[in-house]
Structures are given as structure tokens and as C-alpha cells.
Write an enzyme that holds these catalytic residues in place. Structure first.
Site, mmCIF file in Angstrom:
data_model
loop_
_atom_site.group_PDB
_atom_site.id
_atom_site.type_symbol
_atom_site.label_atom_id
_atom_site.label_comp_id
_atom_site.label_asym_id
_atom_site.label_seq_id
_atom_site.Cartn_x
_atom_site.Cartn_y
_atom_site.Cartn_z
ATOM 1 N N GLY A 1 -32.982 55.379 -20.643
ATOM 2 C CA GLY A 1 -33.388 55.584 -22.148
ATOM 3 C C GLY A 1 -33.435 57.176 -21.920
ATOM 4 O O GLY A 1 -34.310 57.843 -22.652
ATOM 5 N N ALA A 2 -32.752 57.949 -21.333
ATOM 6 C CA ALA A 2 -32.849 59.285 -21.002
ATOM 7 C C ALA A 2 -31.856 60.086 -21.864
ATOM 8 O O ALA A 2 -31.716 61.176 -21.853
ATOM 9 C CB ALA A 2 -32.603 59.443 -19.591
ATOM 10 N N SER A 3 -31.321 59.421 -22.566
ATOM 11 C CA SER A 3 -30.307 60.232 -23.611
ATOM 12 C C SER A 3 -30.935 60.894 -24.761
ATOM 13 O O SER A 3 -30.389 61.728 -25.415
ATOM 14 C CB SER A 3 -29.030 59.341 -24.167
ATOM 15 O OG SER A 3 -29.594 58.136 -24.775
ATOM 16 N N ARG A 4 -32.096 60.180 -25.368
ATOM 17 C CA ARG A 4 -32.688 60.843 -26.363
ATOM 18 C C ARG A 4 -34.097 60.628 -26.413
ATOM 19 O O ARG A 4 -34.562 59.638 -25.504
ATOM 20 C CB ARG A 4 -32.260 60.567 -27.635
ATOM 21 C CG ARG A 4 -32.055 58.914 -27.961
ATOM 22 C CD ARG A 4 -31.247 58.565 -28.980
ATOM 23 N NE ARG A 4 -30.883 57.354 -29.044
ATOM 24 C CZ ARG A 4 -31.302 56.302 -29.586
ATOM 25 N NH1 ARG A 4 -32.396 56.512 -30.542
ATOM 26 N NH2 ARG A 4 -30.946 54.931 -29.615
ATOM 27 N N ASN B 1 -37.546 53.191 -18.924
ATOM 28 C CA ASN B 1 -37.955 53.480 -20.513
ATOM 29 C C ASN B 1 -37.344 53.175 -21.520
ATOM 30 O O ASN B 1 -37.763 53.075 -22.642
ATOM 31 C CB ASN B 1 -38.134 55.206 -20.141
ATOM 32 C CG ASN B 1 -38.189 55.945 -21.522
ATOM 33 O OD1 ASN B 1 -39.101 55.719 -22.310
ATOM 34 N ND2 ASN B 1 -37.159 56.414 -22.018
ATOM 35 N N TYR C 1 -40.459 42.413 -29.889
ATOM 36 C CA TYR C 1 -40.700 43.734 -29.267
ATOM 37 C C TYR C 1 -42.161 43.765 -28.598
ATOM 38 O O TYR C 1 -42.435 43.810 -27.537
ATOM 39 C CB TYR C 1 -40.685 44.999 -30.098
ATOM 40 C CG TYR C 1 -41.115 46.379 -29.777
ATOM 41 C CD1 TYR C 1 -40.116 46.968 -28.957
ATOM 42 C CD2 TYR C 1 -42.460 46.754 -29.997
ATOM 43 C CE1 TYR C 1 -40.613 48.282 -28.307
ATOM 44 C CE2 TYR C 1 -42.878 48.130 -29.437
ATOM 45 C CZ TYR C 1 -41.613 48.818 -28.800
ATOM 46 O OH TYR C 1 -42.035 50.116 -28.313
ATOM 47 N N ALA C 2 -42.980 43.188 -29.433
ATOM 48 C CA ALA C 2 -44.417 42.811 -28.845
ATOM 49 C C ALA C 2 -44.285 41.918 -27.606
ATOM 50 O O ALA C 2 -45.163 42.054 -26.605
ATOM 51 C CB ALA C 2 -45.388 42.316 -29.977
ATOM 52 N N ALA C 3 -43.556 40.751 -27.897
ATOM 53 C CA ALA C 3 -43.620 39.883 -26.807
ATOM 54 C C ALA C 3 -42.839 40.632 -25.409
ATOM 55 O O ALA C 3 -43.370 40.454 -24.399
ATOM 56 C CB ALA C 3 -42.589 38.604 -27.240
ATOM 57 N N LYS D 1 -43.027 43.797 -24.680
ATOM 58 C CA LYS D 1 -43.836 44.750 -24.354
ATOM 59 C C LYS D 1 -44.996 44.288 -23.525
ATOM 60 O O LYS D 1 -45.608 44.533 -22.379
ATOM 61 C CB LYS D 1 -44.187 45.704 -25.142
ATOM 62 C CG LYS D 1 -43.234 46.735 -25.574
ATOM 63 C CD LYS D 1 -42.450 47.487 -24.537
ATOM 64 C CE LYS D 1 -41.296 48.389 -25.212
ATOM 65 N NZ LYS D 1 -40.647 49.178 -24.109
HETATM 66 N N1 LIG Z 1 -42.114 56.442 -29.656
HETATM 67 C C1 LIG Z 1 -43.057 55.878 -29.853
HETATM 68 O O1 LIG Z 1 -43.989 55.994 -30.498
HETATM 69 C C2 LIG Z 1 -43.427 54.810 -28.888
HETATM 70 C C3 LIG Z 1 -44.228 53.971 -28.961
HETATM 71 C C4 LIG Z 1 -44.590 52.694 -28.048
HETATM 72 C C5 LIG Z 1 -43.664 52.641 -26.948
HETATM 73 N N2 LIG Z 1 -42.706 53.341 -26.964
HETATM 74 C C6 LIG Z 1 -41.721 52.944 -25.795
HETATM 75 O O2 LIG Z 1 -41.254 54.247 -25.290
HETATM 76 C C7 LIG Z 1 -39.575 53.991 -24.770
HETATM 77 C C8 LIG Z 1 -39.125 55.327 -25.199
HETATM 78 O O3 LIG Z 1 -38.900 55.101 -26.617
HETATM 79 P P1 LIG Z 1 -38.600 56.247 -27.573
HETATM 80 O O4 LIG Z 1 -39.310 56.538 -28.490
HETATM 81 O O5 LIG Z 1 -38.158 57.568 -26.641
HETATM 82 O O6 LIG Z 1 -37.005 55.595 -27.984
HETATM 83 P P2 LIG Z 1 -35.871 56.298 -28.486
HETATM 84 O O7 LIG Z 1 -35.788 57.717 -29.095
HETATM 85 O O8 LIG Z 1 -35.200 55.026 -29.728
HETATM 86 O O9 LIG Z 1 -34.800 56.071 -27.429
HETATM 87 C C9 LIG Z 1 -34.517 55.072 -26.895
HETATM 88 C C10 LIG Z 1 -33.737 55.208 -25.590
HETATM 89 O O10 LIG Z 1 -33.263 53.900 -25.088
HETATM 90 C C11 LIG Z 1 -31.807 53.933 -25.044
HETATM 91 N N3 LIG Z 1 -31.066 52.561 -25.189
HETATM 92 C C12 LIG Z 1 -31.298 52.067 -26.478
HETATM 93 N N4 LIG Z 1 -30.766 50.743 -26.399
HETATM 94 C C13 LIG Z 1 -30.168 50.488 -25.201
HETATM 95 C C14 LIG Z 1 -29.394 50.016 -24.430
HETATM 96 N N5 LIG Z 1 -28.759 48.787 -24.928
HETATM 97 N N6 LIG Z 1 -28.874 50.148 -23.132
HETATM 98 C C15 LIG Z 1 -29.256 51.249 -22.575
HETATM 99 N N7 LIG Z 1 -30.172 52.256 -23.062
HETATM 100 C C16 LIG Z 1 -30.501 51.909 -24.368
HETATM 101 C C17 LIG Z 1 -31.456 54.975 -25.977
HETATM 102 O O11 LIG Z 1 -30.155 55.642 -25.620
HETATM 103 P P3 LIG Z 1 -28.518 55.157 -26.402
HETATM 104 O O12 LIG Z 1 -28.838 55.057 -27.599
HETATM 105 O O13 LIG Z 1 -27.768 56.316 -25.898
HETATM 106 O O14 LIG Z 1 -28.293 54.127 -25.543
HETATM 107 C C18 LIG Z 1 -32.447 56.152 -25.814
HETATM 108 O O15 LIG Z 1 -32.158 57.010 -24.586
HETATM 109 C C19 LIG Z 1 -39.381 52.638 -25.328
HETATM 110 O O16 LIG Z 1 -39.521 51.745 -24.247
HETATM 111 C C20 LIG Z 1 -40.268 52.454 -26.507
HETATM 112 O O17 LIG Z 1 -40.451 50.856 -26.613
HETATM 113 C C21 LIG Z 1 -42.246 54.343 -27.808
#
Ligand SMILES: NC(=O)c1ccc[n+]([C@@H]2O[C@H](COP(=O)([O-])OP(=O)(O)OC[C@H]3O[C@@H](n4cnc5c(N)ncnc54)[C@H](OP(=O)(O)O)[C@@H]3O)[C@@H](O)[C@H]2O)c1
Length: 283
Positions: A17-20, A94, A159-161, A163
Site C-alpha cells: 500500500g505504498a503507492s498512495r 499496510n 472490513y471490520a471482520a 481488521k
Molecule cells: N486512513 C484512515 O483513516 C485509516 C483508518 C484506519 C485504518 N487505516 C488503514 O491504514 C492502511 C492504509 O490506509 P490508507 O488510508 O493509506 O489507504 P489508501 O489511501 O486507500 O491506500 C491504500 C493502499 O493500498 C493499495 N491497494 C489497494 N488495493 C490493493 C490491491 N488489490 N493490491 C495491492 N495493493 C492495493 C493502494 O494502492 P493501489 O491503488 O496502487 O493498488 C494504496 O497504496 C489500510 O490498511 C487502512 O485500512 C486507515
């Protein structure tokens, strides 16, 4: 410099998840400790842009595009990193996310994809990297979980299940392999502002960040703390996060009541409607 034996020069980290979103910040924080960081995500273009930014700031990084919901993707990714870099010392699971639509209106396949991304992929990647870590006698796996299940955040059933599953998975993994040099930590995130899915929700709804949100950089710093201090579970949210989590467990009706009081239910309803009108909208 960290005291951990998986961070620093000569070590390799793999960050999913390092692309954004939050992932690039996690990758940058690990890279600042020295060592090599492999970034992964589906979008090769986004990975290239992130790795160029990090390299410009002095980081030693490379990237491999992979869709972790595809069968065998985790194994192939782990093998490629092992071959190219001689092993994975630190794995940060991540990648994750949630379409935030009503459970019953999504197909079961859409719900299963959420489980695949948020639970099965981290389990598969941990499985694929563990042999190498055990052989080298060092390794650390950090899983990024969420408060969603604890607070009954609306429309996050699968998602909750996933996490909550990740928390149990990490506890057992840590307990089973710690004595053999491989540790595991889980970060339980509340709402995050500045980058990622929480910030996108704010942007879509036109709302401002509330005091209940933590900055995205604090997640990156907490990953470093979890590894350097070898902590089992860390909650990332303002205030006494672990205590709040325990209180939510003790009083399961509290989360939904707080969601209603804080307007989360109404906001999520609004986001859901927006996303249903625009099926390609950000998730
Ligand atoms: N932001 C929050 O408020 C929050 C709160 C609680 C937990 N989290 C957790 O924190 C982590 C990061 O969240 P975030 O907010 O940064 O999410 P995000 O901005 O949606 O980024 C998600 C990352 O996961 C990658 N990804 C998505 N589908 C994928 C797939 N099928 N295969 C490989 N990579 C995939 C995406 O890259 P591509 O699209 O390039 O694949 C992107 O790099 C997640 O696990 C999220 O559940 C976030």
C-alpha cells in the site's frame, strides 16, 4: 539510528500500500533509518512517482507492482524481493481499504475482496516471508489494523471482520515466533487525517478534520516505534487509545452511540450516496 536489528543499513523492508495514502509516509520513515525499502501497490505509475520523491530525499528504494487480491500474488512478490535483495527483514502489511457501501447492496464477491485485501493478503505475505526470516533468525511483521470493528463504524462489516482478524493473527504470530527471532506488531488506527481514506472522505464530503483524527505522519512514527521498541499492539488515535478500545469492548453499544453523536453515521451515509452516484469514485 534504531536499536532494532531489522531497521538500518543492510536491511530490507517491504511496504504494501505504498503507492498512495499513508503507505508512502511509512516507507519514508523506514528509509530514513537506512537500508532498502521495496514499495508495492497495484499502480506502477503511482509507485514510480512515490519512489522518485523518496529517492530525491535520499532514500534507497525500489518498487514492484502487484495486485494482492490475485491468487499467488503474495508468494510471487515475496520471492521476487527475496531474490533481488537477499531477504525481507521487515514486512509492513499496510495495503487495505473499504468501499464504504452498504453491506447488503454490495455483492458477496465485493465483500470477499475486502476480506482478501485486508486479511488474507497480510496472512499470505506473512506466510511467504516467514521461512526466510526464520532462516536468518531475524524479522518483524507489522500489520495495520483499524478501530472500525471496535467502534461499529458504519458500513464496514467485511472490513471490520478483516481488521479484527488481523489483531488476533498478529497476537498468535508474535507469540509463536518471538523466541526464534521473528516478531510481530499490530497498529490499530483510529481516523487519520492528511493522507489516505479518511482524508478522502473529508474531501468528498467537504467536512473539516475533527480533533478525533490523528495526522498520517503519526502512523509512520508509530510503525518505527513498534519495531524499534518491539511493541505488540499500539493504538493510533488522540487520547488514551488503548483505554478507549478496552472501554468499547466492555460496552459494545457505546461505539454506535458515539458514531451517531459525532455525526459519523450521517457523514458515511452521505459518502455512500455520493459513491453510489459515481461508481468510479475514490475508495
Ligand atoms: N486512513 C484512515 O483513516 C485509516 C483508518 C484506519 C485504518 N487505516 C488503514 O491504514 C492502511 C492504509 O490506509 P490508507 O488510508 O493509506 O489507504 P489508501 O489511501 O486507500 O491506500 C491504500 C493502499 O493500498 C493499495 N491497494 C489497494 N488495493 C490493493 C490491491 N488489490 N493490491 C495491492 N495493493 C492495493 C493502494 O494502492 P493501489 O491503488 O496502487 O493498488 C494504496 O497504496 C489500510 O490498511 C487502512 O485500512 C486507515
Amino acid at each position: 539510528m534504531s536499536t532494532s536489528n531489522v531497521l538500518g543499513p543492510g536491511r530490507t523492508a517491504l511496504v504494501t500500500g505504498a503507492s498512495r495514502g499513508i503507505g508512502p509516509l511509512i516507507a519514508a520513515a523506514i528509509a530514513r533509518q537506512g537500508g532498502h525499502v521495496v514499495l508495492t501497490g497495484r499502480s506502477a505509475a503511482d509507485l514510480k512517482a512515490v519512489s522518485a520523491d523518496l529517492a530525491a530525499a535520499g532514500a534507497d528504494v525500489s518498487c514492484i507492482a502487484a495486485d494482492l487480491t490475485q491468487p499467488g500474488a503474495a508468494q510471487t512478490l515475496a520471492e521476487t524481493v527475496e531474490q533481488e535483495h537477499g531477504g525481507i527483514d521487515l514486512l509492513v502489511n499496510n495495503a487495505g481499504g473499504d468501499p464504504l457501501r452498504e453491506f447488503h447492496t454490495m455483492t458477496i464477491e465485493q465483500n470477499l475482496r475486502t476480506l482478501q485485501l485486508n486479511l488474507i493478503a497480510p496472512v499470505a505475505l506473512s506466510h511467504a516471508t516467514l521461512d526466510g526470516m526464520l532462516r536468518r533468525g531475524r524479522g518483524h511483521i507489522v500489520n495495520i489494523s483499524a478501530m472500525a470493528g471496535r467502534v461499529s463504524f458504519p458500513y464496514t462489516e467485511a472490513y471490520a471482520a478483516a481488521k479484527d482478524g488481523l489483531i488476533g493473527f498478529t497476537r498468535v504470530l508474535r507469540s509463536d515466533y518471538h523466541a526464534r527471532g521473528v516478531s510481530a506488531s499490530v497498529l490499530i488506527l483510529g481516523a487519520i487525517r492528511g493522507a489516505g481514506q479518511g482524508q478522502r472522505m473529508l474531501d468528498e464530503s467537504g467536512m473539516k478534520a475533527s480533533g478525533f483524527m490523528s495526522p498520517a505522519e503519526s502512523v509512520a512514527q508509530t510503525v518505527i516505534k513498534a519495531v524499534a521498541k518491539d511493541r505488540a499492539e499500539l493504538v493510533v488515535m488522540p487520547g488514551p487509545g488503548r483505554l478507549l478500545r478496552a472501554v468499547m469492548d466492555y460496552f459494545p453499544a457505546l461505539g454506535p452511540a458515539l458514531n451517531r453523536a459525532a455525526g459519523a453515521s450521517t457523514t458515511v451515509q452521505k459518502i455512500t450516496e455520493l459513491r453510489e452516484q459515481k461508481p468510479g469514485a475514490a475508495t
